[in-house]
Design an enzyme around this catalytic site. Sequence first.
Site, PDB file in Angstrom:
ATOM      1  N   GLU A 255       0.868  -1.175   0.000  1.00  0.00           N
ATOM      2  CA  GLU A 255       0.000   0.000   0.000  1.00  0.00           C
ATOM      3  C   GLU A 255       0.904   1.224   0.000  1.00  0.00           C
ATOM      4  O   GLU A 255       1.588   1.510   0.977  1.00  0.00           O
ATOM      5  CB  GLU A 255      -0.922   0.027   1.215  1.00  0.00           C
ATOM      6  N   CYS A 294      -3.193   7.651   4.578  1.00  0.00           N
ATOM      7  CA  CYS A 294      -3.098   7.117   3.224  1.00  0.00           C
ATOM      8  C   CYS A 294      -4.369   7.374   2.432  1.00  0.00           C
ATOM      9  O   CYS A 294      -4.331   7.471   1.207  1.00  0.00           O
ATOM     10  CB  CYS A 294      -2.818   5.619   3.271  1.00  0.00           C
TER      11      CYS A 294
END
Length: 515
Positions: A255, A294
Amino acid sequence: MKLANYVYGQWIEGAGEGAALTDPVTGEALVRVSSDGIDVARALEFARTAGGAALKALTYEERAAKLAAIAELLQAKRAEYFDISLRNSGATEGDASFDVDGAIFTVKSYARAGKALGAGRHLKEGGRVALAKTDVFQGQHFLMPLTGVAVFINAFNFPAWGLWEKAAPALLAGVPVFAKPATPTAWLAQRMVADVVEAGILPPGAISIVCGGARDLLDHVTECDVVSFTGSADTAARMRTHPNVVARSVRINIEADSVNSAILGPDAQPGTPEFDLAVKEIVREMTVKTGQKCTAIRRILAPAGVSRALADAVSGKLAGCKVGNPRSEGVRVGPLVSKAQQAAAFEGLAKLRQECEVVFGGDPDFEPVDADAAVSAFVQPTLLYCDKGLAARHVHDVEVFGPVATMVPYADTRDAVAIARRGHGSLVASVYSGDAAFLGELVPGIADLHGRVMVVDAAVGANHTGHGNVMPTCLHGGPRARRRRRGVGRSARAGDVSPPLRRAGRPRGAGSPVA
C-alpha cells in the site's frame, strides 16, 4: 531509554546508540531504538515453528478469544497510549482516538468474526464440485493458514491501528506476526506489544516486534511467508524487486502513495446539502492526523462553474482551524510526526506550486500556537487550485503527506472520470451528488481504479463513516495497494481472514471424510 525488541521469545536491546524518537512539537528526544545485532533469520524461524504451531493448534473461536483479551487489555491502557501518541506523534486527542480507538475497534471486530467461525482450524470455501460424470469423484476448496510468518513493515502515521488491522486477521488465521513499525513513531506499537506479551495472552513466537532499521529482513523471508508493506512508492518499488522476494516468489502486499479524490457532482451547488457535506469532509480529511493518512483527500474535483465557490468555502473553514501544540486549548491541527516529514511535505508542496495557485495557507513561516517553528514540525493547512486538468503532472503524481489538497475543476462527467483515473489508481474516492445520471456514469468509470467509492447525498447526510475511515467490515485498497500473485490488492474485512490463508483444492472420492 532504549526500546527493546521482542524476538525468539525474549526482550533484546539492539546494539549501538540507535535512533532517537522525538516530540515533533518540542524536538525533545524521548526514547531510542536499534535493531542492530538482532538475528532476524532466527527470529523468523522461531515465529514459524514455535508461534505458528501453537496458533494452528487453536480453533478459530479460541484464537478469537485471544483477540478479545487483547482488545480488553488495550482498552484498559488507552490513556497511556494517548499520552505516547501526544508525545511521539504530536497527536491531538481526536488524532490519538482515530489511531488507538480504531485499533481497539478493529481487534474487537475480528474477535467477533472469529467467534462466529466456530471450532474449526481451517475453512471450507463453497460446496463440493463434481469432477466426473457421476458424484463418485468431487473437489472441495479449503482456506488453509500459511505455514510461514506474516511480516508487517508499517507506516509512521498509524502505529496502533496500522499494527492491529494487519495482526488481527493474521492471528485469527493462525499465522504468527513479525512487526517492524516505522522508526519515528515506533514507541506506541512497541508498548502495545509489550503489554500483550506481559499479559501472556499469546503463545511464544505468535508476535514479534523489531524497532529500528529493517536491515536484512527481506533476505530471510520465504515462499511460506507473506510481507505487507505500507509506505512510500519508492520503497515499495525496491521491495517488489528485492532479489530474494523475486527468487522465492514471496507474497507481498503493497500500500503506497495514493492521490485520493473528492468529487462534487453538477447538482451540488452552493447551499445544497451535498455541497455542505463535501466542504465538511474535505476540511476533516485535511486536518485529522494533520493530513497524514493514506486515504486522505489529495485532489478535489468540482464542476468548473462551482470550483471557486467550493475553494472559498473550504478556505473559510480552514481559517477557523487553530494549528499548534496539541497540549494547548482549542488546537485542532497538530504537527507532522518529524522534521524529516516536514521537509518532505515542503518539497512536495514546492512541486505542486509549479502548476497551481495557492488559495489558502502555504506559508512556511507561519507561527503555530504555543510552539517554536524552528524546532517543531508544523505545516500550515494549504489549499491549492489547478486549472490545468489532465495537462497537470505533479497534481496527479505527487502525494504531499500532510494537510494539503488541490482543487481541480472539470468540464463534464467524462472529464471528471478522466481526471480521477489520472491518479493511476487510488485507495478511495468520495462522491457528493444525488444526480443518478451523473453517478451512473462516474462510478462505473472510476471503480476499477479505486478500492472504495463512497457516495454521499442528502439522504445519507452525516451518517456516513467518512471518506478516509477504514472499516474492518468493508474492503478498501485498490491498484495502489497491490498483492503480487493475487491481482488487485485490498485490505481484509472482518469475517474475511483470507489474506494470510492459502486456497487449496482437494479432489476426493464422494465417500471421503470432509476435513
